[in-house]
Enzyme design. Sequence first.
Site, PDB file in Angstrom:
ATOM      1  N   LYS A  17       0.867  -1.177   0.000  1.00 23.66           N
ATOM      2  CA  LYS A  17       0.000   0.000   0.000  1.00 23.66           C
ATOM      3  C   LYS A  17       0.906   1.230   0.000  1.00 23.66           C
ATOM      4  O   LYS A  17       1.294   1.732   1.050  1.00 23.66           O
ATOM      5  CB  LYS A  17      -0.927  -0.014   1.220  1.00 23.66           C
ATOM      6  CG  LYS A  17      -2.087  -0.996   1.046  1.00 23.66           C
ATOM      7  CD  LYS A  17      -2.948  -1.116   2.285  1.00 23.66           C
ATOM      8  CE  LYS A  17      -3.817   0.088   2.519  1.00 23.66           C
ATOM      9  NZ  LYS A  17      -4.963   0.205   1.598  1.00 23.66           N
TER      10      LYS A  17
HETATM   11  N1  PMP Z   1      -7.872  -3.135  -2.648  1.00 27.50           N
HETATM   12  C1  PMP Z   1      -7.287  -1.943  -2.419  1.00 27.50           C
HETATM   13  C2  PMP Z   1      -6.708  -1.209  -3.562  1.00 27.50           C
HETATM   14  C3  PMP Z   1      -7.248  -1.409  -1.130  1.00 27.50           C
HETATM   15  O1  PMP Z   1      -6.666  -0.224  -0.893  1.00 27.50           O
HETATM   16  C4  PMP Z   1      -7.840  -2.122  -0.052  1.00 27.50           C
HETATM   17  C5  PMP Z   1      -7.839  -1.541   1.327  1.00 27.50           C
HETATM   18  N2  PMP Z   1      -6.664  -1.856   2.012  1.00 27.50           N
HETATM   19  C6  PMP Z   1      -8.426  -3.375  -0.328  1.00 27.50           C
HETATM   20  C7  PMP Z   1      -8.424  -3.843  -1.634  1.00 27.50           C
HETATM   21  C8  PMP Z   1      -8.990  -4.206   0.781  1.00 27.50           C
HETATM   22  O2  PMP Z   1      -7.937  -4.678   1.560  1.00 27.50           O
HETATM   23  P1  PMP Z   1      -8.093  -5.031   3.120  1.00 27.50           P
HETATM   24  O3  PMP Z   1      -9.171  -6.053   3.198  1.00 27.50           O
HETATM   25  O4  PMP Z   1      -6.758  -5.576   3.484  1.00 27.50           O
HETATM   26  O5  PMP Z   1      -8.447  -3.778   3.814  1.00 27.50           O
END
Ligand code: PMP
Length: 278
Positions: free
Chosen positions: A130
């Site tokens: 991220k």
């Molecule tokens: N895709 C993206 C691009 C994201 O930023 C997120 C949020 N973190 C998710 C999917 C979902 O990920 P998570 O379940 O780990 O929050």
Amino acid sequence: MTHAIHYGTAVFEGIRSYPRNERSVLFRLHDHIKRFFLSTKALSMKFSFTPKDLEKAILQTVRANGETDAYVRPFAFYGYGRIGPNPRGAKVHVAILVVPLKGYLGKAVIHVKTPPFRRIQAEALAQGTKISGSYFNAALSSMWAYQHGADEALMLDSEGYVAEGAAENLFLVKKGELITPKSSDILKGITRDTIMKISGDLGLSVREKRVTLRELYRADETFFTGTAVEIHSIGKINGRKIGTGKRGPVTEKIQSFYQTLVRGEIPKYRKWITPVSL
Ligand code: PMP
């Protein structure tokens, strides 16, 4: 001169805290910390905190805020530096914020639209991280969707298959089976992983496969998953009703299981919970 503002050289995590018996519980904290360090490593960030130090700091910040129903965001960024995309020489700063979070997407059942912008392809990014800079693509898409009367964007991958939301993964339900896009151009989220791991407990089978928009239009139900959105029902895609257009029974079942799970009420999954006494 903060390098991260000019060139997007920051990384972040989103962690959810929930109230339980006058305490806060954090969901899958260790997996978030792991991903945080994968992101900082990808950007060659050097700082003196270990994962254990970060964990301690997160718990302290949650405790100090006294907010139980919240979103916890640790982030790291390159600070004062030189002009140019290479942040070498700029100091790395680490911070943690805690904000109350209720109703991330507003309505209980949302309308999503596919923007003309494709999801940035995996080869252009550090997989599984991220990194703030890459989120301009999510911001553009989400703003486009909003300006076109939808609540969130649903992005296609570089080959035109369904990828994910701006910050959410996607599932569809077809004849009682759960299907989630198999694409290298998605962030394989922690909530997505949770749903895949608990599906058996709910008597559901789950499969990863390439998904086309046409298939999605014919689904019985679709929903988004993510730390902030949790499990969120999608009623309409590009103006087309999905199933009845209302929250479906499978989505509802997963939602209610998820809400007990994240609060540590299911013994089998207590390993995913970190309690914080306030
Ligand atoms: N895709 C993206 C691009 C994201 O930023 C997120 C949020 N973190 C998710 C999917 C979902 O990920 P998570 O379940 O780990 O929050």
